[in-house]
Write an enzyme that holds these catalytic residues in place. Structure first.
Site, PDB file in Angstrom:
ATOM      1  N   ARG A  41      55.727  54.486  41.691  1.00 14.42           N
ATOM      2  CA  ARG A  41      56.510  54.514  40.457  1.00 14.42           C
ATOM      3  C   ARG A  41      57.372  55.773  40.365  1.00 14.42           C
ATOM      4  NH1 ARG A  41      52.477  51.696  35.993  1.00 14.42           N
ATOM      5  NH2 ARG A  41      53.380  49.631  36.249  1.00 14.42           N
ATOM      6  N   LYS A 206      42.465  39.534  34.439  1.00 11.71           N
ATOM      7  CA  LYS A 206      42.320  38.922  33.110  1.00 11.71           C
ATOM      8  C   LYS A 206      43.115  37.642  32.929  1.00 11.71           C
ATOM      9  CE  LYS A 206      41.337  41.144  29.295  1.00 11.71           C
ATOM     10  NZ  LYS A 206      41.729  41.857  28.060  1.00 11.71           N
ATOM     11  N   GLY A 356      51.329  46.337  38.661  1.00 12.28           N
ATOM     12  CA  GLY A 356      51.006  47.658  39.180  1.00 12.28           C
ATOM     13  C   GLY A 356      49.996  47.612  40.310  1.00 12.28           C
ATOM     14  N   GLY A 380      52.990  43.835  33.280  1.00 17.71           N
ATOM     15  CA  GLY A 380      53.142  43.137  32.003  1.00 17.71           C
ATOM     16  C   GLY A 380      54.600  42.816  31.715  1.00 17.71           C
TER      17      GLY A 380
HETATM   18  P1  ADP Z   1      48.315  43.617  38.349  1.00 15.50           P
HETATM   19  O1  ADP Z   1      48.200  45.068  37.954  1.00 15.50           O
HETATM   20  O2  ADP Z   1      48.916  43.447  39.706  1.00 15.50           O
HETATM   21  O3  ADP Z   1      48.980  42.796  37.279  1.00 15.50           O
HETATM   22  P2  ADP Z   1      45.685  43.054  37.337  1.00 15.50           P
HETATM   23  O4  ADP Z   1      45.708  44.347  36.612  1.00 15.50           O
HETATM   24  O5  ADP Z   1      45.711  41.806  36.561  1.00 15.50           O
HETATM   25  O6  ADP Z   1      46.832  43.041  38.460  1.00 15.50           O
HETATM   26  O7  ADP Z   1      44.354  42.973  38.206  1.00 15.50           O
HETATM   27  C1  ADP Z   1      44.043  43.908  39.200  1.00 15.50           C
HETATM   28  C2  ADP Z   1      42.570  44.063  39.343  1.00 15.50           C
HETATM   29  O8  ADP Z   1      41.931  42.821  39.494  1.00 15.50           O
HETATM   30  C3  ADP Z   1      42.210  44.889  40.564  1.00 15.50           C
HETATM   31  O9  ADP Z   1      41.703  46.128  40.149  1.00 15.50           O
HETATM   32  C4  ADP Z   1      41.162  44.042  41.273  1.00 15.50           C
HETATM   33  O10 ADP Z   1      40.045  44.794  41.726  1.00 15.50           O
HETATM   34  C5  ADP Z   1      40.746  43.075  40.197  1.00 15.50           C
HETATM   35  N1  ADP Z   1      40.149  41.861  40.748  1.00 15.50           N
HETATM   36  C6  ADP Z   1      40.675  41.002  41.643  1.00 15.50           C
HETATM   37  N2  ADP Z   1      39.801  40.050  41.973  1.00 15.50           N
HETATM   38  C7  ADP Z   1      38.679  40.298  41.273  1.00 15.50           C
HETATM   39  C8  ADP Z   1      37.395  39.662  41.184  1.00 15.50           C
HETATM   40  N3  ADP Z   1      37.108  38.578  41.908  1.00 15.50           N
HETATM   41  N4  ADP Z   1      36.489  40.201  40.349  1.00 15.50           N
HETATM   42  C9  ADP Z   1      36.777  41.287  39.623  1.00 15.50           C
HETATM   43  N5  ADP Z   1      37.955  41.940  39.657  1.00 15.50           N
HETATM   44  C10 ADP Z   1      38.906  41.446  40.475  1.00 15.50           C
HETATM   45 MG    MG Z   2      46.853  46.077  36.604  1.00 15.27          MG
END
Ligand code: ADP
Ligand code: MG
Length: 399
Positions: A41, A206, A356, A380
């Site tokens: 970033r 989530k 991120g 987001g």
């Molecule tokens: P981004 O930042 O790319 O939008 P998110 O914040 O939604 O992604 O999710 C990222 C997190 O999801 C990571 O820290 C990863 O460890 C977690 N994650 C992925 N698969 C699983 C899982 N099966 N159980 C728990 N956490 C998970």
């Molecule tokens: Mg994230």
């Protein structure tokens, strides 16, 4: 789009002018050492900052970092970021130890043309994120006093109605920085007429955060591949047991509904890496997605899933990927994310990575950023853009 850009501002001439830049320097920090775990970033805002310093502006940078609660909190100080930013820019960055106080005022007042100051974390001040217009407005007044013009280059924050993104541009001549402009150009290609097949890969933690985007994308995509922590709520909706995997029980019904309406576009994992515990060294093995043992936790998608997702990505002309396929931070559970990321890179599609953690995963797994068409700095923000929502920070630039 009626947004003025950095080039418009540069054409007016900036020498001697103080330019307040809202950047997104919200970098992940290493939990143990507190050092910067990924500086993507910071790098992303260099084109804008470099152009301004070269043109002789007095550059005042502001950003948030993490989620402090409206008061100073040393673990969220931007001080380490100031150091790294200085290294990358090749010039000293004057760091103010507060955001709008004595240190900030003295630092800004002392800036010479072509110099850069970084203010301390915006969220050390209640006004930044306040829902109260007056409270946000008075903080925005104080921030705006540091600039003669405002540049928004914080794509990762444009979906927030915060003082520095929503209220400051109402008080100063405002333009979009290089990063914000590029992000909007790329994402508008996805909402416009993407080349087909258009395949979206969603993962991460989530479901509730991402249901709206699934809803909005379903009619537009050809295939939607779901992995990561969010797949378990969908697997549950199909009637499978998910052990102690991540589950949002109150979302199961919504997921069932989405599956029914998806016309077969949604692909879910067929196998899962199930572990004894949520730990890097936990014992684990691959099990069918419909047979996760009750005490196990699913931490990655399995190899059959990776192969199936890769096949679904092979002929894609456009891809969007948000959310890691597993807990990629632990090497034992990074294979799914790596495999799917490699398949996206290999497809030859115009590929956009948003989020991120997803962007951090590309770098942490040693993949070549150049194999992806665009790596968005905003998780987001990119999702809300794709949902078709009005983004307060972009709307503020349009006025
Ligand atoms: P981004 O930042 O790319 O939008 P998110 O914040 O939604 O992604 O999710 C990222 C997190 O999801 C990571 O820290 C990863 O460890 C977690 N994650 C992925 N698969 C699983 C899982 N099966 N159980 C728990 N956490 C998970
Ligand atoms: Mg994230």
């Amino acid at each position: 789009m009626s947004i003025r850009t950095l080039d418009d501002l540069l054409a007016e001439g900036v020498p001697g002018r103080r330019v307040l830049v809202r950047a997104d320097l919200n970098v992940p920090l290493d939990k143990q050492s507190g050092s910067i775990a990924d500086d993507g970033r910071i790098r992303a805002v260099l084109p804008t900052l470099g152009a301004l310093t070269e043109a002789g502006a007095k550059v005042v940078v502001c950003s948030h970092l993490g989620r402090p609660k409206g008061a100073p909190d040393p673990q969220f100080s931007l001080a380490p970021v100031a150091g790294r930013l200085g290294e990358l820019l090749g010039t000293a960055v004057h760091f103010a130890t507060d955001t709008i106080g004595d240190s900030a005022q003295a630092t800004v007042a002392a800036l010479a043309d072509g110099e850069v100051a970084l203010l301390e974390n915006l969220r050390f001040n209640k006004g930044e994120t306040s829902k109260d217009d007056a409270e946000r407005g008075s903080f925005a007044d104080q921030l705006a006093a540091f600039g003669d013009a405002y540049v928004d280059d914080a794509f990762g924050a444009v979906h927030r109605k915060h003082a520095s993104v929503h209220d400051v541009p109402a008080r100063l001549p405002h333009v979009a920085g290089r990063l914000v402009l590029r992000e909007v150009e790329v994402l508008s290609q996805l909402t416009g007429a993407p080349e087909r097949p258009y395949v979206v890969v969603l993962g991460g933690s989530k479901v509730s955060d991402k249901l709206a985007v699934i809803e909005a994308l379903l009619p537009k995509v050809d295939r939607l591949l779901i992995g990561g922590g969010m797949c378990f709520t969908f697997l549950k909706a199909q009637g499978h047991e998910v052990g102690s995997s991540l589950l949002e029980a109150e979302m199961v019904e919504t997921c069932r509904n989405l599956l029914e309406r998806s016309e077969g576009k949604i692909m879910l994992p067929v196998d899962v890496v199930a572990a004894d515990a949520f730990a890097p060294d936990a014992a684990h093995d691959t099990v069918p997605a419909e047979g996760i043992p009750s005490k196990r936790v699913g931490l990655d998608v399995g190899p059959k899933t990776v192969a199936g997702f890769a096949a679904a990505l092979k002929d894609a002309r456009t891809t969007f990927w948000n959310g890691p396929m597993g807990v990629f931070e632990m090497p034992a559970f990074a294979h799914g994310t790596r495999g799917v990321a490699e398949a996206i890179a290999a497809s030859g599609a115009f590929s956009v990575v948003g989020g991120g953690d997803s962007a951090a995963a590309v770098r942490a797994l040693g993949l070549d950023e150049k194999d992806f068409g665009h790596i968005s700095t905003g998780g987001g923000a990119s999702l809300e853009y794709l949902e078709g929502k009005t983004l307060p920070g972009i709307a503020a630039l349009e006025n």
